[in-house]
Structure formats: C-alpha cells, structure tokens
Motif scaffolding. Structure first.
Motif, PDB file in Angstrom:
ATOM      1  N   MET A   1      -8.580  -3.541  16.607  1.00  0.00           N
ATOM      2  CA  MET A   1      -7.898  -4.290  15.591  1.00  0.00           C
ATOM      3  C   MET A   1      -6.395  -4.057  15.756  1.00  0.00           C
ATOM      4  O   MET A   1      -5.954  -2.946  15.948  1.00  0.00           O
ATOM      5  N   SER A   2      -5.607  -5.094  15.640  1.00  0.00           N
ATOM      6  CA  SER A   2      -4.165  -4.986  15.858  1.00  0.00           C
ATOM      7  C   SER A   2      -3.442  -4.468  14.626  1.00  0.00           C
ATOM      8  O   SER A   2      -3.978  -4.481  13.520  1.00  0.00           O
ATOM      9  N   VAL A   3      -2.189  -4.048  14.833  1.00  0.00           N
ATOM     10  CA  VAL A   3      -1.359  -3.557  13.733  1.00  0.00           C
ATOM     11  C   VAL A   3      -1.123  -4.658  12.713  1.00  0.00           C
ATOM     12  O   VAL A   3      -0.989  -4.405  11.519  1.00  0.00           O
ATOM     13  N   THR A   4      -1.084  -5.909  13.160  1.00  0.00           N
ATOM     14  CA  THR A   4      -0.780  -7.017  12.260  1.00  0.00           C
ATOM     15  C   THR A   4      -2.014  -7.561  11.549  1.00  0.00           C
ATOM     16  O   THR A   4      -1.909  -8.470  10.760  1.00  0.00           O
ATOM     17  N   HIS A   5      -3.168  -7.003  11.817  1.00  0.00           N
ATOM     18  CA  HIS A   5      -4.403  -7.449  11.181  1.00  0.00           C
ATOM     19  C   HIS A   5      -4.334  -7.158   9.681  1.00  0.00           C
ATOM     20  O   HIS A   5      -4.139  -6.029   9.278  1.00  0.00           O
ATOM     21  N   THR A   6      -4.478  -8.198   8.856  1.00  0.00           N
ATOM     22  CA  THR A   6      -4.336  -8.007   7.413  1.00  0.00           C
ATOM     23  C   THR A   6      -5.529  -8.528   6.620  1.00  0.00           C
ATOM     24  O   THR A   6      -5.413  -8.770   5.436  1.00  0.00           O
ATOM     25  N   ASP A   7      -6.698  -8.696   7.262  1.00  0.00           N
ATOM     26  CA  ASP A   7      -7.854  -9.145   6.505  1.00  0.00           C
ATOM     27  C   ASP A   7      -8.180  -8.134   5.413  1.00  0.00           C
ATOM     28  O   ASP A   7      -8.069  -6.925   5.607  1.00  0.00           O
ATOM     29  N   VAL A   8      -8.587  -8.648   4.288  1.00  0.00           N
ATOM     30  CA  VAL A   8      -8.923  -7.787   3.157  1.00  0.00           C
ATOM     31  C   VAL A   8     -10.361  -7.334   3.303  1.00  0.00           C
ATOM     32  O   VAL A   8     -11.255  -8.131   3.556  1.00  0.00           O
ATOM     33  N   THR A   9     -10.599  -6.036   3.164  1.00  0.00           N
ATOM     34  CA  THR A   9     -11.952  -5.513   3.215  1.00  0.00           C
ATOM     35  C   THR A   9     -12.447  -5.299   1.793  1.00  0.00           C
ATOM     36  O   THR A   9     -11.664  -5.212   0.858  1.00  0.00           O
ATOM     37  N   VAL A  10     -13.758  -5.204   1.649  1.00  0.00           N
ATOM     38  CA  VAL A  10     -14.350  -5.103   0.325  1.00  0.00           C
ATOM     39  C   VAL A  10     -14.224  -3.703  -0.251  1.00  0.00           C
ATOM     40  O   VAL A  10     -13.796  -3.524  -1.374  1.00  0.00           O
ATOM     41  N   GLY A  11     -14.587  -2.699   0.494  1.00  0.00           N
ATOM     42  CA  GLY A  11     -14.578  -1.327  -0.008  1.00  0.00           C
ATOM     43  C   GLY A  11     -13.284  -0.615   0.324  1.00  0.00           C
ATOM     44  O   GLY A  11     -12.421  -1.140   1.016  1.00  0.00           O
ATOM     45  N   PRO A  12     -13.151   0.597  -0.193  1.00  0.00           N
ATOM     46  CA  PRO A  12     -11.948   1.378   0.116  1.00  0.00           C
ATOM     47  C   PRO A  12     -11.940   1.822   1.570  1.00  0.00           C
ATOM     48  O   PRO A  12     -12.988   1.971   2.196  1.00  0.00           O
ATOM     49  N   ALA A  13     -10.747   2.030   2.091  1.00  0.00           N
ATOM     50  CA  ALA A  13     -10.592   2.515   3.457  1.00  0.00           C
ATOM     51  C   ALA A  13     -11.000   3.982   3.517  1.00  0.00           C
ATOM     52  O   ALA A  13     -10.951   4.699   2.523  1.00  0.00           O
ATOM     53  N   GLU A  14     -11.392   4.418   4.691  1.00  0.00           N
ATOM     54  CA  GLU A  14     -11.729   5.826   4.881  1.00  0.00           C
ATOM     55  C   GLU A  14     -10.435   6.596   5.100  1.00  0.00           C
ATOM     56  O   GLU A  14      -9.782   6.452   6.133  1.00  0.00           O
ATOM     57  N   LEU A  15     -10.045   7.395   4.121  1.00  0.00           N
ATOM     58  CA  LEU A  15      -8.808   8.165   4.193  1.00  0.00           C
ATOM     59  C   LEU A  15      -9.107   9.634   3.997  1.00  0.00           C
ATOM     60  O   LEU A  15      -9.881   9.998   3.105  1.00  0.00           O
ATOM     61  N   ASP A  16      -8.498  10.460   4.820  1.00  0.00           N
ATOM     62  CA  ASP A  16      -8.617  11.898   4.639  1.00  0.00           C
ATOM     63  C   ASP A  16      -7.523  12.333   3.679  1.00  0.00           C
ATOM     64  O   ASP A  16      -6.353  11.995   3.870  1.00  0.00           O
ATOM     65  N   PRO A  17      -7.864  13.087   2.641  1.00  0.00           N
ATOM     66  CA  PRO A  17      -6.836  13.524   1.687  1.00  0.00           C
ATOM     67  C   PRO A  17      -5.849  14.495   2.335  1.00  0.00           C
ATOM     68  O   PRO A  17      -6.252  15.394   3.062  1.00  0.00           O
ATOM     69  N   CYS A  18      -4.587  14.285   2.089  1.00  0.00           N
ATOM     70  CA  CYS A  18      -3.550  15.166   2.619  1.00  0.00           C
ATOM     71  C   CYS A  18      -3.519  16.462   1.826  1.00  0.00           C
ATOM     72  O   CYS A  18      -3.815  16.490   0.643  1.00  0.00           O
ATOM     73  N   GLY A  19      -3.118  17.533   2.491  1.00  0.00           N
ATOM     74  CA  GLY A  19      -2.922  18.797   1.818  1.00  0.00           C
ATOM     75  C   GLY A  19      -4.173  19.624   1.639  1.00  0.00           C
ATOM     76  O   GLY A  19      -4.111  20.725   1.110  1.00  0.00           O
ATOM     77  N   ALA A 113       2.929  -7.120   0.503  1.00  0.00           N
ATOM     78  CA  ALA A 113       3.391  -8.289  -0.257  1.00  0.00           C
ATOM     79  C   ALA A 113       2.257  -9.309  -0.426  1.00  0.00           C
ATOM     80  O   ALA A 113       2.070  -9.864  -1.511  1.00  0.00           O
ATOM     81  N   ASP A 114       1.498  -9.536   0.638  1.00  0.00           N
ATOM     82  CA  ASP A 114       0.369 -10.469   0.557  1.00  0.00           C
ATOM     83  C   ASP A 114      -0.672  -9.968  -0.442  1.00  0.00           C
ATOM     84  O   ASP A 114      -1.214 -10.738  -1.232  1.00  0.00           O
ATOM     85  N   TRP A 115      -0.946  -8.657  -0.391  1.00  0.00           N
ATOM     86  CA  TRP A 115      -1.897  -8.067  -1.333  1.00  0.00           C
ATOM     87  C   TRP A 115      -1.390  -8.252  -2.756  1.00  0.00           C
ATOM     88  O   TRP A 115      -2.142  -8.613  -3.663  1.00  0.00           O
ATOM     89  N   SER A 116      -0.113  -7.997  -2.962  1.00  0.00           N
ATOM     90  CA  SER A 116       0.490  -8.118  -4.288  1.00  0.00           C
ATOM     91  C   SER A 116       0.349  -9.540  -4.827  1.00  0.00           C
ATOM     92  O   SER A 116      -0.035  -9.743  -5.978  1.00  0.00           O
ATOM     93  N   HIS A 119      -3.275 -10.382  -5.782  1.00  0.00           N
ATOM     94  CA  HIS A 119      -3.847  -9.661  -6.909  1.00  0.00           C
ATOM     95  C   HIS A 119      -2.983  -9.709  -8.167  1.00  0.00           C
ATOM     96  O   HIS A 119      -3.283  -9.039  -9.155  1.00  0.00           O
ATOM     97  N   ARG A 120      -1.938 -10.493  -8.140  1.00  0.00           N
ATOM     98  CA  ARG A 120      -1.007 -10.556  -9.265  1.00  0.00           C
ATOM     99  C   ARG A 120      -1.708 -10.925 -10.570  1.00  0.00           C
ATOM    100  O   ARG A 120      -1.499 -10.278 -11.602  1.00  0.00           O
ATOM    101  N   ASP A 121      -2.537 -11.953 -10.542  1.00  0.00           N
ATOM    102  CA  ASP A 121      -3.216 -12.393 -11.763  1.00  0.00           C
ATOM    103  C   ASP A 121      -4.197 -11.348 -12.270  1.00  0.00           C
ATOM    104  O   ASP A 121      -4.275 -11.085 -13.482  1.00  0.00           O
ATOM    105  N   THR A 122      -4.949 -10.725 -11.362  1.00  0.00           N
ATOM    106  CA  THR A 122      -5.912  -9.698 -11.748  1.00  0.00           C
ATOM    107  C   THR A 122      -5.203  -8.510 -12.396  1.00  0.00           C
ATOM    108  O   THR A 122      -5.665  -7.971 -13.415  1.00  0.00           O
ATOM    109  N   ILE A 123      -4.074  -8.100 -11.826  1.00  0.00           N
ATOM    110  CA  ILE A 123      -3.308  -6.977 -12.372  1.00  0.00           C
ATOM    111  C   ILE A 123      -2.738  -7.338 -13.742  1.00  0.00           C
ATOM    112  O   ILE A 123      -2.785  -6.532 -14.677  1.00  0.00           O
TER     113      ILE A 123
END
Length: 140
Positions: A1-19, A113-116, A119-123
């Motif tokens: 997947m490229s850096v510019t790929h901006t498709d919205v996924t359904v679930g949260p991303a897999e992130l490792d908590p910092c610290g 910005a695209d995400w914002s 989701h503007r109406d939902t927020i």
C-alpha cells in the motif's frame, strides 16, 4: 500500500502504545508537538502549493500573528520540514518551501483533512447530543 493511500477502513488501525515497557517512546509525541498544532499544519498546507514569502504566508493564514508565524516557520525549519532561503538582494528577500520530508507530510495532512470533511456532520451531531445531555459542561 502506498503512502498516499487514503481509503477508509472500518475498524481501528493496529497501533502499539508508546511508552510501554515492551514498546519505548516511538517519537510520536515529539512529532505531534510540531505538526499537531494548527499553525504548523496551516503553514504546511500553504507551502504545499509552492514557495511563499513571509507576508504571503501571513496573509494566507487567517488569524496568525507575525510572532507566531515566525516561531512556527523556525520550528518547522529546525525539524527539517521547511527550507528558508535568503536571496542576496536589498532589501533581502526570504522565501519558505517544503523540504522533501515536509512534502511527504502533505499526504497525511490531506488524509486528515479528507477525514475531517467526511466526518464533520457526524461530529457536529455528536457534539449537539453531548451538549444536550451535559448542559452545564464547559468543554465548548
């Protein structure tokens, strides 16, 4: 997947908590200190369209003071995101442009910005519902 790929996924991303003991500080806080403030993001957005002189930036970014713009471009320059070029003229001309690293950040800013926008109406609806349930809250 490229850096510019901006498709919205359904679930949260897999992130490792910092610290965490098994995952030391990944530098996220340091980066967010720089690009997480509104002025830095707006300067990056403006410079994504090409080099700008100081006054051009100031006119383009509504509400930013001369001092705040000076601090913001200096910080972005220090972090290697913005290049400041002084031309040997009288009076001296200075312009600012994104470095390669700064330009690579524009893809993430655009995705945000695209995400914002998406989701503007939902927020807005969530805020109204929250405010109706918590009329004495001072979050606004």
């Amino acid at each position: 997947m490229s850096v510019t790929h901006t498709d919205v996924t359904v679930g949260p991303a897999e992130l490792d908590p910092c610290g965490q003991p098994d995952h030391p500080d990944c530098g996220l806080r340091d980066v967010l200190d720089r690009v997480g403030d509104k002025w830095s993001v707006l300067v990056i957005v403006e410079l994504a369209n090409g080099a700008r002189r100081f006054r051009q930036l100031q006119r383009a970014i509504d509400g930013i003071s001369q001092r705040m713009l000076t601090l913001t471009v200096r910080r972005l320059e220090r972090d290697g995101l913005v290049l400041r070029t002084v031309y040997p003229t009288v009076p001296a001309q200075v312009d600012y442009r994104l470095t390669e690293t700064g330009a690579s950040l524009t893809h993430l800013v655009k995705a945000l910005a695209d995400w914002s926008l998406g989701h503007r109406d939902t927020i807005a609806q969530a805020r109204q519902a929250y405010d109706a349930q918590h009329p004495d809250n001072e979050i606004r």
